[in-house]
Enzyme design. Sequence first.
Site, PDB file in Angstrom:
ATOM      1  N   CYS A 198      30.197   4.597  19.684  1.00  0.00           N
ATOM      2  CA  CYS A 198      29.030   4.946  20.495  1.00  0.00           C
ATOM      3  C   CYS A 198      29.366   4.785  21.974  1.00  0.00           C
ATOM      4  CB  CYS A 198      27.853   4.056  20.134  1.00  0.00           C
ATOM      5  SG  CYS A 198      26.397   4.326  21.165  1.00  0.00           S
ATOM      6  N   CYS A 244      23.611  -0.373  26.189  1.00  0.00           N
ATOM      7  CA  CYS A 244      22.610  -0.608  25.149  1.00  0.00           C
ATOM      8  C   CYS A 244      22.884  -1.933  24.431  1.00  0.00           C
ATOM      9  CB  CYS A 244      22.630   0.549  24.152  1.00  0.00           C
ATOM     10  SG  CYS A 244      21.584   0.300  22.706  1.00  0.00           S
ATOM     11  N   CYS A 293      23.561  -2.911  19.402  1.00  0.00           N
ATOM     12  CA  CYS A 293      24.666  -3.218  18.496  1.00  0.00           C
ATOM     13  C   CYS A 293      25.534  -4.321  19.088  1.00  0.00           C
ATOM     14  CB  CYS A 293      25.526  -1.985  18.246  1.00  0.00           C
ATOM     15  SG  CYS A 293      24.706  -0.685  17.294  1.00  0.00           S
ATOM     16  N   CYS A 326      21.418   7.877  19.262  1.00  0.00           N
ATOM     17  CA  CYS A 326      21.805   6.570  18.729  1.00  0.00           C
ATOM     18  C   CYS A 326      22.709   6.800  17.527  1.00  0.00           C
ATOM     19  CB  CYS A 326      20.562   5.776  18.327  1.00  0.00           C
ATOM     20  SG  CYS A 326      20.928   4.228  17.468  1.00  0.00           S
ATOM     21  N   TYR A 330       5.660 -13.549   0.520  1.00  0.00           N
ATOM     22  CA  TYR A 330       6.008 -12.625   1.602  1.00  0.00           C
ATOM     23  C   TYR A 330       6.330 -11.273   0.950  1.00  0.00           C
ATOM     24  CZ  TYR A 330       6.821 -17.219   3.710  1.00  0.00           C
ATOM     25  OH  TYR A 330       6.704 -18.529   4.124  1.00  0.00           O
ATOM     26  N   GLU A 347       0.993 -11.904   0.674  1.00  0.00           N
ATOM     27  CA  GLU A 347       1.501 -11.294   1.902  1.00  0.00           C
ATOM     28  C   GLU A 347       0.529 -11.566   3.051  1.00  0.00           C
ATOM     29  OE1 GLU A 347       3.006  -9.439   5.014  1.00  0.00           O
ATOM     30  OE2 GLU A 347       4.154  -9.784   3.176  1.00  0.00           O
ATOM     31  N   CYS A 376      17.098 -12.760   5.839  1.00  0.00           N
ATOM     32  CA  CYS A 376      17.711 -11.922   6.866  1.00  0.00           C
ATOM     33  C   CYS A 376      18.358 -12.756   7.959  1.00  0.00           C
ATOM     34  CB  CYS A 376      16.690 -10.967   7.474  1.00  0.00           C
ATOM     35  SG  CYS A 376      15.291 -11.784   8.260  1.00  0.00           S
TER      36      CYS A 376
END
Length: 397
Positions: free
Chosen positions: A94, A102, A105, A185, A251, A275, A347
Amino acid sequence: MSRHPRARRQRGRSRVGERFEVEVGPVAHGGHCVARVPSSTAPDAPLRVVFVRHALPGERVVLQITEGTDGDTFWRADAVEVLEASPERVTPPCPFAGPGLCGGCDFQHVSLPHQRALKTAVVREQLARLAKIESDVEVEAVAGDLPEQLAGLRWRTRVSYVDLGDGRRGMRKHRSRATVAVDDCRIAHPDAREPAPGSVEEQVALGAGEHRFAVAADGFWQVHPGAPATLVSTVLEMLEPAAGERVLDLYAGVGLFARFLADAVGPEGEVVAVEGDRTASLHARTNLAGAPARVETACGDVAEVLASSYDEPFDLVVLDPPREGAKRAVVDAVVARSPRRIAYVACDPAALARDLGLLAERGYELKALRAFDLFPMTSHTECVALLEPANHCAPLR
């Protein structure tokens, strides 16, 4: 795609803009590597930790401070010149990736296999440091449908741009509100959508079946096209749900895991999906309609809902908390329900490690762990952990 920091009080003289020649140390959680520089020009000056972006372990670079004052415990910097490059360094695919450009990333300058090696090192380090767990987990590739996705590109199905006017669009710089004009992108899927009002439909197919899910167009859904099926199949393999079992999905979002778990436990089984987001919970109710099991949805803060409801035993629990993790109150509530197995989808490896430590204190051991590269070119990783009571002696498959 890049977060920006809160304004904070400056503590002493700013060091922003200063340059140092350094040998780069190990990768760290957050998309940077660790280096150390003298904190002043005094001969006996202590070394200051600097978190450096756009570098690789073992490289010799010139870094430029982007955040930091004399009173800070650490500084941030970009590698603006590479004096001795790592063999794993590549030209970013990129043109908008690099110092001052940017911020979306972290690893465009790293070969794709080595990106996964760096993420593996971070996951293992977080588990060892925060949970005292030594793991041989490896971050796994997730194949996409397009050749570019196999190269770490064109996988992101939702992208947020900044409207720059005159038909132009941009991205935020790293930890800044400043923008960079971006015409394309490189990690965006050809059919990527921008967040918008209304609902869309997503389809997830597994060997066991196929389901469609109503999702808010500006709500949460995994952005890698291979992510939903990968995560659902992993959770099902780890939990091994049996007909007639009771499942607590925390969740639960729009009911992705709950819907496939309802298939597995069947008419004699039960699934409760909790949730906090009202729109997602309403979508979950729609998505779970017609499921073979008895299904109930509850909308509210997970800790608060568990403090007053569903206090009977459950056989299985799915935890898929936001980035900050489940935390103590939810962990305590889960353990109080005595599940035979817990699948934890995370995550953030630091939050996962902290919660695994809490679960270990309460008698639940890590039995299996997988990590997936659902966010190529970035530092992010998705993990799925299996936990069982410490006295459970069944062999792990």
